[in-house]
Design an enzyme around this catalytic site. Structure first.
Site, PDB file in Angstrom:
ATOM      1  CG  ASN B 126      -1.798   1.203   1.304  1.00 28.84           C
ATOM      2  OD1 ASN B 126      -1.804   2.042   0.398  1.00 28.84           O
ATOM      3  ND2 ASN B 126      -2.552   1.313   2.377  1.00 28.84           N
ATOM      4  CB  CYS B 129      -2.916   4.742   2.985  1.00 28.97           C
ATOM      5  SG  CYS B 129      -4.118   5.267   4.215  1.00 28.97           S
ATOM      6  CG  ASN B 191      -5.784   3.042  -1.414  1.00 24.95           C
ATOM      7  OD1 ASN B 191      -6.762   3.300  -0.706  1.00 24.95           O
ATOM      8  ND2 ASN B 191      -4.704   2.460  -0.937  1.00 24.95           N
ATOM      9  N   GLY B 242     -13.010  -0.430  -6.704  1.00 17.59           N
ATOM     10  CA  GLY B 242     -13.551   0.926  -6.591  1.00 17.59           C
ATOM     11  C   GLY B 242     -15.050   0.861  -6.809  1.00 17.59           C
TER      12      GLY B 242
HETATM   13  C1  LIG Z   1     -12.411   1.628   5.917  1.00 17.63           C
HETATM   14  C2  LIG Z   1     -11.411   1.396   4.828  1.00 17.63           C
HETATM   15  C3  LIG Z   1     -10.119   0.996   5.169  1.00 17.63           C
HETATM   16  C4  LIG Z   1      -9.171   0.772   4.181  1.00 17.63           C
HETATM   17  N1  LIG Z   1      -7.918   0.345   4.529  1.00 17.63           N
HETATM   18  C5  LIG Z   1      -7.000   0.056   3.567  1.00 17.63           C
HETATM   19  C6  LIG Z   1      -5.728  -0.489   3.892  1.00 17.63           C
HETATM   20  O1  LIG Z   1      -5.412  -0.743   5.044  1.00 17.63           O
HETATM   21  N2  LIG Z   1      -4.849  -0.723   2.876  1.00 17.63           N
HETATM   22  C7  LIG Z   1      -5.170  -0.474   1.570  1.00 17.63           C
HETATM   23  O2  LIG Z   1      -4.341  -0.718   0.698  1.00 17.63           O
HETATM   24  N3  LIG Z   1      -6.390  -0.004   1.227  1.00 17.63           N
HETATM   25  C8  LIG Z   1      -7.309   0.278   2.182  1.00 17.63           C
HETATM   26  N4  LIG Z   1      -8.560   0.749   1.818  1.00 17.63           N
HETATM   27  C9  LIG Z   1      -8.888   0.949   0.401  1.00 17.63           C
HETATM   28  C10 LIG Z   1      -9.708  -0.223  -0.167  1.00 17.63           C
HETATM   29  O3  LIG Z   1      -8.985  -1.422  -0.103  1.00 17.63           O
HETATM   30  C11 LIG Z   1     -10.096   0.052  -1.640  1.00 17.63           C
HETATM   31  O4  LIG Z   1      -8.924   0.217  -2.411  1.00 17.63           O
HETATM   32  C12 LIG Z   1     -10.943   1.288  -1.795  1.00 17.63           C
HETATM   33  O5  LIG Z   1     -11.815   1.419  -0.714  1.00 17.63           O
HETATM   34  C13 LIG Z   1     -11.754   1.319  -3.107  1.00 17.63           C
HETATM   35  O6  LIG Z   1     -12.637   0.256  -3.209  1.00 17.63           O
HETATM   36  P1  LIG Z   1     -14.186   0.322  -2.738  1.00 17.63           P
HETATM   37  O7  LIG Z   1     -14.783   1.520  -3.390  1.00 17.63           O
HETATM   38  O8  LIG Z   1     -14.776  -0.968  -3.183  1.00 17.63           O
HETATM   39  O9  LIG Z   1     -14.161   0.469  -1.253  1.00 17.63           O
HETATM   40  C14 LIG Z   1      -9.515   0.963   2.818  1.00 17.63           C
HETATM   41  C15 LIG Z   1     -10.820   1.365   2.481  1.00 17.63           C
HETATM   42  C16 LIG Z   1     -11.759   1.572   3.467  1.00 17.63           C
HETATM   43  C17 LIG Z   1     -13.153   1.988   3.055  1.00 17.63           C
END
Ligand SMILES: Cc1cc2nc3c(=O)[nH]c(=O)nc-3n(C[C@H](O)[C@H](O)[C@H](O)COP(=O)(O)O)c2cc1C
Ligand SMILES: Cc1cc2nc3c(=O)[nH]c(=O)nc-3n(C[C@H](O)[C@H](O)[C@H](O)COP(=O)(O)OP(=O)(O)OC[C@H]3O[C@@H](n4cnc5c(N)ncnc54)[C@H](O)[C@@H]3O)c2cc1C
Ligand SMILES: Cc1cc2nc3c(=O)[nH]c(=O)nc-3n(C[C@H](O)[C@H](O)[C@H](O)COP(=O)(O)OP(=O)(O)OC[C@H]3O[C@@H](n4cnc5c(N)ncnc54)[C@H](O)[C@@H]3O)c2cc1C
Ligand SMILES: Cc1cc2nc3c(=O)[nH]c(=O)nc-3n(C[C@H](O)[C@H](O)[C@H](O)COP(=O)(O)O)c2cc1C
Ligand code: FES
Ligand code: FES
Lengths: 261, 301, 301, 261
Positions: B126, B129, B191, B242
């Site tokens: 990652n 972030c 992300n 996403g």
């Molecule tokens: C509450 C939360 C915590 C997340 N923590 C991480 C993380 O620890 N590491 C990471 O690479 N992405 C993290 N993400 C990003 C998600 O893995 C993903 O890339 C992003 O939310 C887009 O996908 P989505 O729209 O389906 O949520 C996090 C997302 C959310 C909502």
């Protein structure tokens, strides 16, 4: 405890308890496993709002497989809930959280304390404690004479009321009402706004009694996965190892001593 | 009907993974779904030492999605290996460990430490972030820094390495190319997109961190575009995510060029989302007589 | 109660404008709303010569918003001056003309041509349209190019110049600073975020142009964040937009640092949106006893 | 013409005409200004979908201030519409577009031609022409024996049917049906899928008759502001000056000679 689920629930009834405060009974099999102090996530149908709204269980009717939710309209989700009619089908997630430790209060001088929209979860708490033969005092704080649920509490508890405007009971907060009514107790189970919970934590510490308090925080998952809803704990907790307990799963009820609020 | 996909020599029973940080290490959602039916569990980001994360409020809802500023709270690699990896031992699914850090050294420490963990099939790094002040996203917003950290990780990693890219860049293709050039085995994206919400009644930021990462259906069109651009810029596999909420959404990412997909924030809306995505992909394939999911990859015209 | 704001010496009766390209030159929406009640009408982008725009489909709906790839179709500056500016002569509102071009020279031609048009209060330079192949967005994604075009336009412009920035960049602050350094009188943001939608049943792009610009409530958190970042990076006024649907949304942008706001795609959802935003701002001010809208600017903590 | 408006409409009735084809009457003051061939934008309540759905006016009942819409369920918006019940209040935008030039057909040998979900707007067209004493032939193309609205057409027109599977009338398309039934005419008013419209344009050109065709394109605003819905025109049109007429405002009905389809 039974498995958590996101399932349909049927609205059985809906009524208004006070200005902006609604009372809704839902028929759902989740009722069978509900403990006082736990909560459910209620999903608005509005597709612009995807997260479940955490709402405490106010009362449980296992015979009818029904849950009672009492909520205040504060935003778009609760505004939508207020429109529901008997027969409507909604989606809920539950049962969530740990609930109040009734065993810690059974047979003791127990006080349930609620403030504002923190009042509802104490009803089922008082009910179950009284059903188990524990004498309960309910100390509830309201803004004004709209002392919603107080008639329900009277069925299970000695009722003490505080109101901000002094229109009913003690003018002041729940601690003022405790003092004015010389309520003595061994354990407090409480839910309400943060200043009230801080005061209760202090009160319990001063008096050397136990207090269990139900906390609130913004939630996303409601099941312990997202780490959105943490609160600071005195000890590094078993899950986070960084003094961050998850309110949705490790709580919402905590021993007041354990959390830094 | 084949739904199996391969990334860097690792085979997945289907292309459906979870978004890191939205699924813990699987424990919580195992109450709702059968983890054995997932292509992979991608764990919450783990660092070399425990991180406390950001102050609350950490999450807030926005139109069609949410903002989060968890700040990568995690119990550190030791607890993670002992507890989370042990939990996953019992499941027949791939395990991808998401790694975070503040300095390159932090990342390397975790990557090395995981080298001998047989339960770990792949690493996801990652560098994107938006919710921690140091490190993390800086690597993901500068192609030279991305190249550097990727090649250093590749030198020590025993498992194949996925670089997780940030959408908060001018050119996702350039970032994808930098990761590929540095030896990444795959890339994953997107992300979260940095966003902000203000509570106008209290005149305060909705999140203690002021900004948060946006996720959910609202970001899907941006994600699909970036997956399309990235997968056309590189030859390594792309894991797309996403806003995925359904099998149809997953198919959209696959058609844009993704080899696999991940379900993130929609787990919070519906804890069964991953299963519905798995089934939805299959029913699309049945409906259109697609024999092999791999035939759909990048097929949009 | 004062709702009047000032940008580069031009006074607006209220901070509510429209997003260029979402309101034509006002003719169509004058059937629904009283243009005299708007802070400003911002016209659809106009070039030195007529542009045919992109092939259809040019618009498609996405979760909480839409994608467009109109491609800056416009009748050219001559028709625009004759027809659109004449139409606006009868209204008591500010007129901001949005200018597009493929080369710096194209922009300069339009800017010079408009110099003597008394009906034009300000110019908004669109260097951020993602839907045309040449020019346009290239200027908006590179800070040197942005500096260059801004300073050249400022040399010939007789009206104050607003540079309209693209959100498709790594650092919006850098872009805002480049515009300011080159002499821009104000900046406006965000233009649309590049997105893509695939029709999985036909295996085709939903838009003929493949990608399109995303707008609507779904992009609001990104827009608020960028307005916050940009307005903290520069001293010139910022016009904020991106998903505004209500007075509360407008207040959010103002608290983030915007001097004025624009309503874009939500005009399509509800042709009365601009009026509801004007009224919503006033009712917020009444509710919280805000005497002057300018007191709210950037007040978030 | 009256001012356009986005206003509430009340669902009066809803029924199913054929598989996936719904028939809904709405009470709305917009009905008073509705001309055949015009359309309204119907807004789904689903907040994830913000754009109005363009739906043609199938029939007008000015006495009841009512509009009839006949639509096919193809996506989330129309799926939502299909759930509406009498009494529901929905939002619509209208009246949009130019409509068919009835004056060009009055007193002539007029044919209204529709294919698939292009059939509905021709009903009010046939009705008004016949009320003005014009003899109308309706040539309608369907997939199969579900020849929705054909009974309605028979009230106002001589009815000729083509079906793709040959189950009713001519097997083939509307042009085949014209030929098989030796329908002669001076003017055609048509709506339907693009291949059908192309064939009609060709047919009219070959026969030296006039054809007015209603086009469809993805729309955002519906009122001429966004330039989303253009079609290529032979001449540079008065608005765009770049041979791009707006279907929502300059159309949806065009003289077939004027557009390049
Ligand atoms: C509450 C939360 C915590 C997340 N923590 C991480 C993380 O620890 N590491 C990471 O690479 N992405 C993290 N993400 C990003 C998600 O893995 C993903 O890339 C992003 O939310 C887009 O996908 P989505 O729209 O389906 O949520 C996090 C997302 C959310 C909502
Ligand atoms: C464990 C727990 C139990 C609760 N029990 C009750 C109850 O019994 N009765 C009751 O009226 N309220 C209760 N609340 C508060 C209730 O969850 C919020 O009032 C509600 O979510 C507001 O939703 P909305 O859509 O109307 O507001 P909006 O402001 O539109 O909601 C936007 C987002 O913020 C979240 N949110 C807003 N306010 C709060 C809040 N105070 N706490 C947590 N999340 C919030 C919403 O869930 C949603 O995700 C409880 C909260 C928690 C955490
Ligand atoms: C002038 C005009 C008149 C029409 N009249 C009728 C009618 O009388 N009956 C009928 O059944 N259909 C009619 N249509 C088509 C109808 O607008 C679409 O079927 C409908 O918008 C689909 O909406 P949805 O939400 O169900 O589909 P979705 O695919 O979920 O819609 C997504 C988006 O695409 C748009 N869209 C999808 N299909 C079309 C289409 N074919 N044309 C234009 N926009 C589309 C929607 O409006 C929406 O913005 C007409 C279209 C136009 C342009
Ligand atoms: C259909 C459409 C056409 C647009 N055309 C232009 C344009 O010509 N020039 C420009 O600078 N921005 C253009 N924009 C961008 C908007 O002005 C605005 O910046 C953007 O849509 C974000 O605001 P919103 O979410 O309120 O729509 C267009 C947007 C839309 C939806
Ligand atoms: S709300 Fe996700 S961990 Fe509590
Ligand atoms: S739909 Fe906007 S111009 Fe026709």
């Amino acid at each position: 405890m039974a498995k958590k689920a996101k399932i349909e629930a049927r609205v059985l009834s809906q009524s208004i308890l006070a200005e902006g405060i609604y009372d809704m009974w839902l028929e759902t099999e989740l009722a069978m496993d509900a403990h006082p102090g736990q909560f459910v996530g209620v999903y608005p149908a509005n597709k612009a709002t995807l997260l479940p709204r955490p709402i405490s269980i106010c009362e449980v009717d296992k015979e009818k497989s029904a849950l009672r939710l009492v909520y205040r309209v504060v935003g778009s989700g609760t505004a939508e809930f207020a429109l529901y009619q008997p027969g409507d089908i909604i989606m809920i997630l539950g049962i969530l959280g740990n609930g109040f430790p009734l065993e810690a209060a059974e047979g003791k001088r127990a006080v349930v304390m609620g403030g504002g929209i923190g009042v509802p979860p104490l009803l089922q708490t008082a009910k179950e404690l009284s059903q188990k033969g524990t004498e309960v005092t309910a100390v509830m704080g309201y803004r004004n004479e709209e002392t919603f649920l107080s008639d329900d509490f009277k069925k299970y508890a000695k009722m003490v009321i505080a109101t901000e405007d002094g229109s009913v009971g003690t003018k002041g907060n729940v601690i003022d009402a405790m003092n004015e009514n010389s309520v003595e107790c061994d354990v407090i189970l409480a839910c309400g706004p943060m200043p009230m919970l801080r005061a209760i934590k202090q009160y319990a510490q001063d008096k050397g009694i136990k207090a269990y308090i139900s906390l609130e925080e913004r939630m996303a998952c409601g099941v312990g996965a997202c780490l959105g809803c943490v609160c600071k704990t005195k000890e590094a907790d078993h899950h986070s190892h960084v003094h961050n307990a998850r309110i949705c799963t490790d709580g919402p009820v905590f021993d007041a001593e354990d959390v830094e609020i | 009907m084949n739904t199996q996909v391969e990334i860097a020599g690792v085979e997945f029973k289907n292309p459906v993974m979870v978004g890191s940080g939205t699924f813990g290490s699987g424990v919580e959602y195992s109450e709702f779904v059968d983890l054995n039916k997932l292509g992979a569990v991608v764990t919450k980001g783990v660092a070399n030492v425990p991180w406390p994360g950001n102050p609350v409020p950490r999450v807030t809802e926005v139109y069609g999605g949410m903002l989060n500023a968890i700040g990568l709270q995690n119990p550190g690699i030791d607890v993670f290996v002992e507890r989370d990896l042990s939990f996953l031992k019992d499941y027949d699914t791939r395990v991808i460990v998401n790694v975070c850090g503040k300095s390159v050294e932090d990342y390397l420490e975790v990557v090395e430490r995981l080298g001998d963990e047989k339960r770990v099939d792949m690493l996801e790094i990652n560098v994107s972030c938006p919710n921690v002040k140091e490190g993390a996203i800086a690597f993901g917003q500068n192609k030279d820094a991305l190249f550097d950290i990727t090649s250093r990780i590749k030198k020590v990693a025993k498992q194949p390495v996925i670089m997780k890219l940030s959408p908060n860049v001018t050119s996702i293709s350039e970032m994808a190319k930098a990761a590929e050039a540095a030896g990444a085995d795959a890339i994953s994206l997107i992300n979260t997109i940095t966003g902000m919400k203000i509570d106008i009644h209290r005149r305060k930021f909705a999140l203690a961190n002021k900004t948060g990462g946006m996720s959910g259906p609202a970001i899907k069109p941006v994600a699909v575009r970036m997956v399309y651009e990235a997968s056309h810029a590189v030859n390594i596999p792309v894991i797309g995510m996403g806003g995925i909420a359904s099998g149809d959404d997953a198919i959209e990412f696959i058609m844009a060029g993704a080899t696999a997909v991940a379900v993130g924030a929609m787990n919070f809306h519906d804890p069964y989302t991953t299963m519905r995505v798995v089934e939805g992909i299959e029913s699309y394939m049945r409906r259109y007589n697609v024999e092999d999911i791999n035939d759909l990859r990048g097929c949009v015209e």
